[in-house]
Design an enzyme around this catalytic site. Structure first.
Site, PDB file in Angstrom:
ATOM      1  N   ARG A  99       0.847  -1.192   0.000  1.00 35.31           N
ATOM      2  CA  ARG A  99       0.000   0.000   0.000  1.00 35.31           C
ATOM      3  C   ARG A  99       0.884   1.243   0.000  1.00 35.31           C
ATOM      4  O   ARG A  99       1.914   1.278   0.690  1.00 35.31           O
ATOM      5  CB  ARG A  99      -0.923   0.032   1.215  1.00 35.31           C
ATOM      6  CG  ARG A  99      -2.119  -0.901   1.170  1.00 35.31           C
ATOM      7  CD  ARG A  99      -3.127  -0.484   0.103  1.00 35.31           C
ATOM      8  NE  ARG A  99      -4.307  -1.327   0.081  1.00 35.31           N
ATOM      9  CZ  ARG A  99      -4.423  -2.450  -0.608  1.00 35.31           C
ATOM     10  NH1 ARG A  99      -3.397  -2.880  -1.328  1.00 35.31           N
ATOM     11  NH2 ARG A  99      -5.541  -3.147  -0.601  1.00 35.31           N
ATOM     12  N   GLU A 135      -4.643   6.992  -4.814  1.00 35.23           N
ATOM     13  CA  GLU A 135      -4.933   6.144  -5.969  1.00 35.23           C
ATOM     14  C   GLU A 135      -6.314   6.423  -6.561  1.00 35.23           C
ATOM     15  O   GLU A 135      -6.499   6.338  -7.774  1.00 35.23           O
ATOM     16  CB  GLU A 135      -4.806   4.669  -5.581  1.00 35.23           C
ATOM     17  CG  GLU A 135      -3.373   4.221  -5.385  1.00 35.23           C
ATOM     18  CD  GLU A 135      -3.208   2.732  -5.282  1.00 35.23           C
ATOM     19  OE1 GLU A 135      -2.056   2.268  -5.304  1.00 35.23           O
ATOM     20  OE2 GLU A 135      -4.230   2.014  -5.179  1.00 35.23           O
ATOM     21  N   HIS A 147      -0.573  -0.179 -10.169  1.00 39.95           N
ATOM     22  CA  HIS A 147      -1.307  -1.153  -9.346  1.00 39.95           C
ATOM     23  C   HIS A 147      -1.807  -2.318 -10.205  1.00 39.95           C
ATOM     24  O   HIS A 147      -3.004  -2.621 -10.257  1.00 39.95           O
ATOM     25  CB  HIS A 147      -2.476  -0.484  -8.609  1.00 39.95           C
ATOM     26  CG  HIS A 147      -2.814  -1.189  -7.322  1.00 39.95           C
ATOM     27  ND1 HIS A 147      -3.220  -0.532  -6.186  1.00 39.95           N
ATOM     28  CD2 HIS A 147      -2.793  -2.501  -6.987  1.00 39.95           C
ATOM     29  CE1 HIS A 147      -3.450  -1.388  -5.216  1.00 39.95           C
ATOM     30  NE2 HIS A 147      -3.179  -2.596  -5.677  1.00 39.95           N
TER      31      HIS A 147
END
Length: 332
Positions: A235, A264, A298
């Site tokens: 994270r 994000e 990601h």
């Protein structure tokens, strides 16, 4: 027939959703992540499926409750994008996917680590600029002579550790609650020892808001072996970007690779005209540090086996819930 509105479903993923739909659910696909603007796509649904970075806050949950929706599930392992208290207040059940193919994230973390360790990032950047001089910055160790540290020796961390072991590396692990499998496979040590000895440090710990924010701070970087590589596929909130960039500038670490960033929700899934248009100065600074810093969008879990696991388990969660009112993977 149970109607499910699934947010954040890419066109490439639809055939998998259809093929694995052995329970006969009626699916409505929404390309975009769940926001306040597109919540209405679920108005006539019985349930909602989201992914990480969807906005599952009190406002959207209240809207779902008003429509009689009792099940809002995520096809991710993490669930910090979901308001647990609001869901409890509104009588909505939340559930997640407790795990998927550990190789997905582990392989990406391994790839980022090896790319920075062997200075492939620097070499490709040079040759793209028509510079074929083999300079000191390209000089490297070999991984079988190196030590790799895995911070968080769960399924993903353990899998990455085994990938490195396959190439002959000595792998250390740190985990306050190690599994029997981790104890058997890794050389478990305390965090300071791992940081001091590892040529590559890879982070695989869950994020607990307000508890382990900025886990990787200036002190963490200071304890690392000089010239080591740092990898974060867990994270973005676990890392202090100022500390990382300062460590790079000081030569304390030689590279940083990450599949995660802060902010994000505001960035992923969008294409910006330039890095100057990014709504995060922190991410701008990371990108400006390329090629010493490598950022991927990601994509760690974006593999076929992982996707199939996420869909299959999500479907089973819905099947169990509508049959019994509960699922083994409820978030409480």
């Amino acid at each position: 027939m149970v109607k499910i509105t699934a947010y954040g479903v890419r066109e490439l993923e639809e055939p998998y959703f259809q093929r694995l739909n052995t329970h006969g659910f009626e699916l409505t696909y929404v390309r975009e992540l769940l926001t306040h603007e597109n919540v209405g796509a679920a108005a006539d649904a019985d349930a909602v499926l989201v992914r990480g970075n969807c906005v599952v806050d009190r406002q959207n949950l209240q809207q779902f409750a008003d429509w009689g929706i009792k099940a809002v599930f995520t096809r991710s392992v993490g669930y910090n994008h979901m308001d647990l208290q609001a869901a409890a207040d509104l009588g909505i059940t939340l559930a997640r996917v407790p795990g998927y193919s550990p190789y997905a994230v582990a392989e990406l973390a391994f790839t980022l680590g090896m790319t920075l360790f062997r200075h492939v990032n620097l070499g490709i950047t040079q040759t793209q600029q028509a510079n074929f001089i083999v300079n000191d910055a390209l000089f490297s160790k070999e991984i079988h002579t190196a030590t790799v540290g895995i911070v968080g020796a769960g399924r993903i961390g353990l899998t990455e550790g085994k990938l490195y072991q396959g190439l002959g590396a000595h792998v250390l692990g740190y985990d306050p609650y190690p599994s029997a499998a981790a104890e058997a496979a890794l050389d478990l040590v305390e965090l300071p020892q791992l940081l001091a000895q590892s040529d590559i440090v890879s982070i695989h710990v869950p994020y607990f808001p307000g508890k382990n924010d900025d886990l990787v701070d200036a002190d963490f970087i200071k304890q690392m072996k000089p010239g080591a590589v740092l990898i974060n596929t867990a994270r973005g909130e676990l890392t202090n970007v100022n500390a990382i960039l300062a460590g790079l500038d000081a030569g304390q670490i030689s590279g940083y690779g990450a599949d995660v960033i802060r902010d994000e929700v505001a960035i992923l899934g969008q294409a910006f005209a330039s890095t100057a248009d990014l709504p995060s100065a922190e991410v701008q600074r990371l990108l400006a540090a390329y090629p010493r810093v490598l950022i991927t969008p990601h994509v760690g879990s974006y593999t076929e086996p992982a996707l199939e696991d996420m869909i299959r388990i999500s479907y089973q969660n819905f099947q169990d819930f509508f049959a019994t009112g509960h699922t083994a993977n409820e978030i409480k």
